[in-house]
Design an enzyme around this catalytic site. Structure first.
Site, PDB file in Angstrom:
ATOM      1  N   HIS A 218     166.890 112.040  68.703  1.00 39.28           N
ATOM      2  CA  HIS A 218     167.618 111.166  67.790  1.00 39.28           C
ATOM      3  C   HIS A 218     166.896 109.832  67.730  1.00 39.28           C
ATOM      4  CE1 HIS A 218     170.880 109.040  65.827  1.00 39.28           C
ATOM      5  NE2 HIS A 218     171.373 110.224  65.539  1.00 39.28           N
TER       6      HIS A 218
ATOM      7  N   ASP B 123     174.154 117.770  65.970  1.00 39.16           N
ATOM      8  CA  ASP B 123     173.986 119.013  65.224  1.00 39.16           C
ATOM      9  C   ASP B 123     173.742 120.223  66.104  1.00 39.16           C
ATOM     10  OD1 ASP B 123     174.296 118.084  62.622  1.00 39.16           O
ATOM     11  OD2 ASP B 123     172.338 117.132  62.720  1.00 39.16           O
TER      12      ASP B 123
END
Ligand code: ACO
Length: 431
Positions: free
Chosen positions: A307, A364
């Site tokens: 991320h 996700d």
């Protein structure tokens, strides 16, 4: 002076003011950099660039903190629901009982789409990706509500557009699925709440009674809340940039849906499932794929890992992992991909490369498995993300339009092409 940043360039020293956010983030204001020094900054991917002041979402990627209007995501996921969170993000405070009732009422009573919108679904080729369909239909709302195109700063117009968009996106999304399987498009039901209504439009058909499962609806509601905003990510920045030309909300959000679609952003949930399936079909050799992800030449990345801002853990992924267990336990789904996912996470988290690169499962990684267990088709996963992110996009667009420092977004560039070159007529050019 430690409340300014000094820059010395070409023998002159310049001072730039420091800006401090309420949770301690510091920035130095370079808005006058070019006019004072002639320099611009260079920051591909905006790693060190703040594009706006915002009061909506705070996140601390090192500590794994995520706050919506100051309220920790963990508390919202436990006690709140998606529409209340939407109100919080859009209006800036938790609603009282009356405010929430009124908001629910407006959203419930705008969920039908104009009958002509249904014709638009017939114009797409067979099996269109639902993200493309949803973005197109959301953009087309601007043709049905033309008045909003004219005055994007009118508070009442904004409010009605917000109600329309929040209410209609689940209908638009569910229709993109129903159309793809050749079933009739059901009308929304006002007796159901937001998430239940979406499930009803996705899975009911006129031939049978559809029994809503409250636990499924709650799981979906939590997922939507976890996705509701994430400050200036790719799709939100897109919504703001498009909105900065004073473009209407529908068009701005339509652009945001497209930006979300890519596999490095909201399309990652679909990419995760495809990757897990690929590993499974290949015999479940998780180590092999972890090895590939560590080899730069392979161009293979572990989807759902890494991320831009979370470098220790993503607080949303912890909540989602627990939710995944609950959903799987309850539905007694024997999901071989869950085992692959767990093994992948275990191996990657102990691996030197992943530790060194601070790569952890992101939001996700598990969300796709939950959607799959809820019966949502894989190509609809990014659409689920879009439904969840909608209140964030709306809040950010609204904040932008009301910003006293509002200016059209227009980054600079460092030109690296040819210098001035004379035009050569076609017949004088070499082959
Ligand atoms: N698998 C393997 N290696 C990775 C991964 C990954 N998933 N992610 C990053 N790396 C490596 C890169 O190769 C790079 O290595 P290097 O420094 O040795 O060259 C390093 O980690 C830094 O990666 P960047 O791409 O520079 O990091 P950035 O912050 O630009 O990208 C991103 C973040 C796009 C999320 C990236 O981690 C990624 O591609 N992840 C997979 C896709 C994904 O899950 N996206 C969803 C993000 S969450 C969301 O949008 C909701």
């Amino acid at each position: 002076m430690d409340d300014t940043v000094q820059i010395t360039y070409a023998g002159k020293t310049y001072h730039f003011p420091i800006l401090e956010g309420t949770c301690g983030e510091k920035a130095f204001d370079i808005s006058k950099l070019r006019s004072e020094t002639g320099l611009i900054t260079f920051d591909p991917g905006f790693l060190s660039t703040g594009s706006c002041k915002s009061e909506i979402t705070f996140l601390d990627g090192e500590k794994g903190i995520l706050l919506y209007r100051g309220v920790p995501i963990e508390q919202l996921a436990e006690h709140s629901n998606f529409l209340e969170v939407s109100y919080l993000l859009i209006h800036g405070h938790l609603p009282n009982k009356g405010e929430l009732e009124q908001f629910n009422f407006h959203i419930t009573h705008h969920s039908m789409v104009h009958e002509s919108i249904k014709n638009l679904y017939d114009g797409f080729p067979k099996n269109p990706h639902p993200m493309a369909v949803c973005s197109t239909i959301v953009g087309s709302l601007a043709t049905f509500y033309q008045e909003h195109q004219v005055n994007v700063r009118d508070e009442r117009e904004i409010e009605i557009s917000i109600h329309r968009l929040l209410a209609k996106l689940p209908t638009i999304a569910a229709y993109s699925f129903k159309k793809s399987i050749g079933q009739p498009l059901p009308y929304p039901k006002n007796s159901l709440n937001y998430t239940e209504n979406f499930l009803h439009m996705m899975f009911s058909n006129p031939c049978e009674e559809y029994e809503l499962d409250p636990i499924t609806a709650r799981a979906l509601d939590v997922l939507l809340m976890l996705h509701a905003d994430h400050e200036q990510n790719c799709s939100t920045s897109t919504v703001r940039l498009v909105g900065s030309s004073m473009c209407n909300l529908f068009a701005s959000v339509s652009a945001g849906i497209y930006a979300l679609w890519g596999p490095l952003h909201g399309g990652a949930n679909q990419a995760v499932i495809e990757m897990l399936q690929h590993i499974y079909d290949d015999g479940g050799q998780v180590e092999k794929f972890v090895g590939m992800a560590k080899t730069p030449d392979s161009k293979f990345r572990l989807m759902g890992f890494g991320h831009r801002v979370y470098k220790n853990f993503d607080p949303r992924s912890r909540i989602i992992k627990d939710l995944a267990y609950k959903v799987f336990e309850r539905s007694h789904v024997n999901e071989p991909l869950l085992e692959i996912a767990l093994k992948l996470e275990e191996i990657a988290l102990k691996d030197e490369y992943f530790i060194e690169h601070k790569l952890y499962p992101n939001v996700d990684f598990y969300s796709g498995l939950i959607y799959k267990a809820l019966g949502i088709p894989v190509n609809m996963f990014p659409v689920m993300f879009a439904i969840g992110r909608l209140p964030g996009w709306i809040a950010q667009w609204k904040e932008l339009q009301a910003d006293e420092e509002f200016r059209i977004g227009r980054p600079r560039q460092v030109y690296m092409g040819r210098g001035k070159t004379d035009y050569i007529p076609l017949d004088e050019r070499s082959e």
